[in-house]
Enzyme design. Structure first.
Site, short mmCIF file in Angstrom:
data_model
loop_
_atom_site.label_atom_id
_atom_site.label_comp_id
_atom_site.label_asym_id
_atom_site.label_seq_id
_atom_site.Cartn_x
_atom_site.Cartn_y
_atom_site.Cartn_z
N SER A 145 -1.11 2.76 -8.55
CA SER A 145 -0.92 2.09 -7.26
C SER A 145 0.38 2.56 -6.61
O SER A 145 1.24 3.13 -7.29
CB SER A 145 -0.85 0.58 -7.50
N TYR A 158 1.28 -7.63 -10.72
CA TYR A 158 0.58 -6.39 -10.33
C TYR A 158 1.56 -5.21 -10.37
O TYR A 158 1.27 -4.15 -10.91
CB TYR A 158 -0.02 -6.57 -8.94
#
Ligand code: NAP
Length: 253
Positions: A145, A158
């Protein structure tokens, strides 16, 4: 011919979380490039199955909740029972929980770390053992990510999980390169999937995100398909431990 080194004819690819979003686009692209695909999903991958049937591709539909790692040995066994081998693993399944860091709950920490980092590691370990046994190398691709590189807003677990995944990509690459196993990651930017629905529904955040993307658009799932096929192919055989951003230029700003 150089284009032959991008072909994946007869390879067996395991893709986690391919009922929707990026995983679905990746599974279909790998099939189009020549792979037999093993999909590991907790929800029925009906749309993916339809597309595999349309294309005449072989697809093994396995079900598991990847919140824990207990089913991994059985999943690997079923894949090998069906196709006889594994060549490629794409650790795509992932979740996100949004809350201010000051109020963040332990369960939201554990769940996200378990799916995004712990399961990805133990899936990789199990597949690497099989690849070493086969003796012909292989490819492991993690879906990282922007938050492997940046801090993010209101998504601390996350960020922790995707930063861990980029580190693990390097750690696994270091140990397994000797076996001709390439471990690399793709770091998607802001892509139109369920994962980002809340951001796109928030007019202010949506506008702020779009204003910062040089390409001036959200990414589409298919945007990660080409880079994934490349990393899964012989064309990427000397790439080890690297994380490729596919982000419309987000990190370049
Ligand atoms: P998505 O549409 O929410 O897809 C996530 C996939 O992971 C779904 O197939 C989901 O299954 C599966 N999954 C989640 N928890 C699972 C569990 N416990 N067991 C089995 N499968 C599970 O989001 P996406 O954007 O395509 O996400 C794919 C990957 O890209 C994720 O790792 C995500 O973090 C990463 N990523 C996305 C973006 C973005 O902008 N969209 C950006 C960077 C990275 P269900 O459908 O059953 O929930």
């Amino acid at each position: 011919m150089i284009l032959d080194s991008f072909k994946l004819t007869g390879k067996v690819a395991v893709v986690t979380g391919c009922n929707t979003g990026l995983g679905q686009a990746i599974a279909i692209a790998l099939a189009e490039a020549g792979c037999h695909v093993v999909g590991i999903n907790r929800s029925a991958p009906d749309g993916t199955i339809d597309k595999m049937k349309e294309g005449g591709y072989r697809f093994l539909d396995l079900r598991a909740d990847l919140l824990n790692q207990t089913q991994i040995p059985n999943l690997i066994k079923q894949a090998i029972d069906e196709f006889g081998r594994i060549d490629i693993l794409v650790n795509n399944a992932g979740i996100i929980r949004r809350e201010d860091a000051i109020d963040f709950a332990e369960q939201d920490w554990d769940d996200v770390m378990d799916v995004n980092a712990k399961t990805a590691f133990f899936m990789s370990q199990a597949v690497a053992k099989q690849l070493i046994k086969q003796g012909e190398g292989g490819k492991i691709i993690n879906i990282a990510s922007m938050l492997s590189f940046q801090g993010g807003i209101r998504v601390p677990s996350y960020t922790a999980s995707k930063s861990a995944l980029m580190g693990l990509t390097r750690a696994m690459a270091n140990e397994w390169a000797i076996h001709n196993i390439n471990v690399n990651s793709i770091a998607p930017g802001y892509m139109e999937t369920n994962n980002t629905a809340a951001l796109r529904e928030d007019a202010e955040r949506n506008q702020a995100i779009l204003a910062r993307i040089p390409a001036q658009r959200w990414g589409k799932p298919v945007d990660v398909a080409g880079p994934c096929v490349f990393l899964a192919s012989e064309a990427a055989s000397y790439m080890h431990g690297y994380t490729i951003a596919v982000d419309g230029g987000w990190l370049a700003r």
